[in-house]
Design a protein around this motif. Structure first.
Motif, PDB file in Angstrom:
ATOM      1  N   UNK A 205      20.393 -33.768  11.596  1.00 46.79           N
ATOM      2  CA  UNK A 205      21.488 -33.924  11.148  1.00 46.79           C
ATOM      3  C   UNK A 205      22.814 -34.506  12.025  1.00 46.79           C
ATOM      4  N   UNK A 206      23.410 -35.364  11.220  1.00 43.30           N
ATOM      5  CA  UNK A 206      24.675 -35.966  12.154  1.00 43.30           C
ATOM      6  C   UNK A 206      26.058 -35.303  11.984  1.00 43.30           C
ATOM      7  N   UNK A 207      25.930 -34.185  11.123  1.00 41.17           N
ATOM      8  CA  UNK A 207      27.351 -33.373  10.787  1.00 41.17           C
ATOM      9  C   UNK A 207      26.967 -31.945  10.725  1.00 41.17           C
ATOM     10  N   UNK A 208      27.753 -31.301  11.571  1.00 39.50           N
ATOM     11  CA  UNK A 208      27.777 -29.606  11.608  1.00 39.50           C
ATOM     12  C   UNK A 208      28.940 -29.229  11.431  1.00 39.50           C
ATOM     13  N   UNK A 209      28.890 -28.041  10.679  1.00 37.09           N
ATOM     14  CA  UNK A 209      30.211 -27.182  10.640  1.00 37.09           C
ATOM     15  C   UNK A 209      29.893 -25.766  11.096  1.00 37.09           C
ATOM     16  N   UNK A 210      31.229 -25.429  12.108  1.00 29.64           N
ATOM     17  CA  UNK A 210      30.986 -24.096  12.524  1.00 29.64           C
ATOM     18  C   UNK A 210      32.008 -23.167  12.035  1.00 29.64           C
ATOM     19  N   UNK A 211      31.546 -22.115  11.416  1.00 27.93           N
ATOM     20  CA  UNK A 211      32.481 -21.076  10.873  1.00 27.93           C
ATOM     21  C   UNK A 211      32.134 -19.703  11.203  1.00 27.93           C
ATOM     22  N   UNK A 212      32.890 -18.786  11.320  1.00 29.18           N
ATOM     23  CA  UNK A 212      32.453 -17.195  11.477  1.00 29.18           C
ATOM     24  C   UNK A 212      33.045 -16.300  10.430  1.00 29.18           C
ATOM     25  N   UNK A 213      32.771 -14.988  10.760  1.00 32.20           N
ATOM     26  CA  UNK A 213      33.575 -14.054   9.617  1.00 32.20           C
ATOM     27  C   UNK A 213      34.977 -14.083   9.637  1.00 32.20           C
ATOM     28  N   UNK A 214      35.601 -14.117  10.818  1.00 33.05           N
ATOM     29  CA  UNK A 214      37.091 -14.236  10.749  1.00 33.05           C
ATOM     30  C   UNK A 214      37.741 -15.479  10.172  1.00 33.05           C
ATOM     31  N   UNK A 215      37.279 -16.559  10.347  1.00 31.09           N
ATOM     32  CA  UNK A 215      37.971 -17.584   9.482  1.00 31.09           C
ATOM     33  C   UNK A 215      37.140 -17.877   8.141  1.00 31.09           C
ATOM     34  N   UNK A 216      36.027 -17.532   7.922  1.00 33.81           N
ATOM     35  CA  UNK A 216      35.358 -17.869   6.828  1.00 33.81           C
ATOM     36  C   UNK A 216      35.190 -16.843   5.518  1.00 33.81           C
ATOM     37  N   UNK A 217      35.612 -15.733   5.873  1.00 34.10           N
ATOM     38  CA  UNK A 217      35.317 -14.681   4.618  1.00 34.10           C
ATOM     39  C   UNK A 217      36.341 -14.557   3.840  1.00 34.10           C
ATOM     40  N   UNK A 218      37.405 -15.233   3.994  1.00 31.71           N
ATOM     41  CA  UNK A 218      38.576 -15.326   3.053  1.00 31.71           C
ATOM     42  C   UNK A 218      39.325 -14.199   3.397  1.00 31.71           C
ATOM     43  N   UNK A 219      39.367 -13.229   4.357  1.00 35.81           N
ATOM     44  CA  UNK A 219      40.167 -12.289   4.330  1.00 35.81           C
ATOM     45  C   UNK A 219      40.397 -11.941   5.904  1.00 35.81           C
ATOM     46  N   UNK A 220      40.135 -12.971   6.722  1.00 34.84           N
ATOM     47  CA  UNK A 220      40.500 -12.765   8.184  1.00 34.84           C
ATOM     48  C   UNK A 220      39.439 -11.834   8.915  1.00 34.84           C
ATOM     49  N   UNK A 221      38.453 -11.773   8.315  1.00 34.38           N
ATOM     50  CA  UNK A 221      37.408 -10.954   8.838  1.00 34.38           C
ATOM     51  C   UNK A 221      37.287  -9.502   8.263  1.00 34.38           C
TER      52      UNK A 221
END
Length: 272
Positions: A205-221
């Motif tokens: 791929x030429x596009x990558x997105x990085x996310x985690x529990x603290x940013x991405x679960x909708x409640x700050x983790x």
């Protein structure tokens, strides 16, 4: 883990994009519930799961008449303005039952007839490549985002034993890209991976997105913490990977292989 299947007749399919999905006018879920049953899935802490009273991963609602309903709702939504759709926010549109039921494919057929302004398809299943013929008419108005949280199968088996193996996902991404379908790899959430992970992705791929529990679960983790996922990290001796700054490990490695305009963080990687 075996899932039970139920047939439902929903009154609505398109939901207003809010919170993490505020960049979209609507979200679209072909199913409720998900057979993959990933240990860290934030949906376990959402009303669709909590009010069910059954363990997440053990039930799936198959939405009957979904195509006809979407045809009507999409036409109405387009009369009001720009329509951008995130499919899916609380289920995987290509979970195993899709092989038999084809609900997701029927929805794509409707959208090919009457295209939204943009469609993002979020999945972790190689089955997505079945629908290349339907993605191509969208041209640059679609993006298939494949969840690839790690390149280590032993880690995948610990956190998401019911999900498809990583090599199959990479092959599917390659197939999609070769066919001309816009794609991205979503390292979401970040799981422990090897230093070679970025190089493996760069070949696909030429596009990558990085996310985690603290940013991405909708409640700050908070939703993830309530699931007790931290105890799994402790048991595996991987506590350093369960930390608000752990995503930087992968991000910095990616930046050695990808250019600045190819790596996105959390919400910015999912917007239209």
């Amino acid at each position: 883990m075996k899932s039970q299947f139920f047939h439902k007749h929903p009154k609505t399919l398109l939901n207003k994009g809010t919170g993490f999905l505020a960049g979209y006018s609507h979200s679209l879920n072909p199913y409720a519930g998900c057979s993959f049953g990933c240990s860290y899935c934030y949906v376990r802490q959402m009303p669709v799961s909590l009010f069910r009273g059954e363990e997440w991963g053990t039930w799936v609602d198959i939405k009957r008449g979904a195509a006809d309903l979407l045809r009507k709702e999409l036409a109405r939504a387009k009369q009001k303005g720009k329509v951008t759709i995130f499919m899916s926010s609380s289920t995987d549109p290509y979970q195993p039952i899709e092989y038999q039921e084809g609900v997701t494919r029927s929805l794509l057929e409707v959208m090919v007839e009457d295209p939204p302004d943009f469609l993002l398809v979020q999945t972790r299943s190689p089955l997505v490549q079945r629908d290349i013929d339907l993605f191509l008419p969208f041209k640059d108005r679609v993006r298939v985002s494949m969840t690839i949280e790690t390149d280590r199968e032993e880690i995948r088996k610990q956190f998401t034993p019911g999900a498809p193996p990583i090599p199959g996902r990479l092959k599917a991404l390659q197939h999609l890209a070769d066919a001309g379908v816009p794609t991205q790899a979503a390292i979401a959430p970040v799981l422990p991976s090897s230093k070679a992970f970025p190089a493996k992705l760069a070949g696909v791929v030429r596009r990558v997105c990085v996310d985690d529990y603290f940013m991405g679960d909708g409640s700050g983790g908070k939703r993830t913490r309530n699931l007790g996922v931290d105890s799994l990290y402790e048991r595996l001796g991987l506590e350093e990977w369960y930390h608000p700054a752990a995503w930087r490990i992968v991000y910095d490695r990616l930046k050695e292989v990808f250019s600045d305009d190819q790596v996105y963080v959390s919400q910015e990687g999912f917007v239209p």
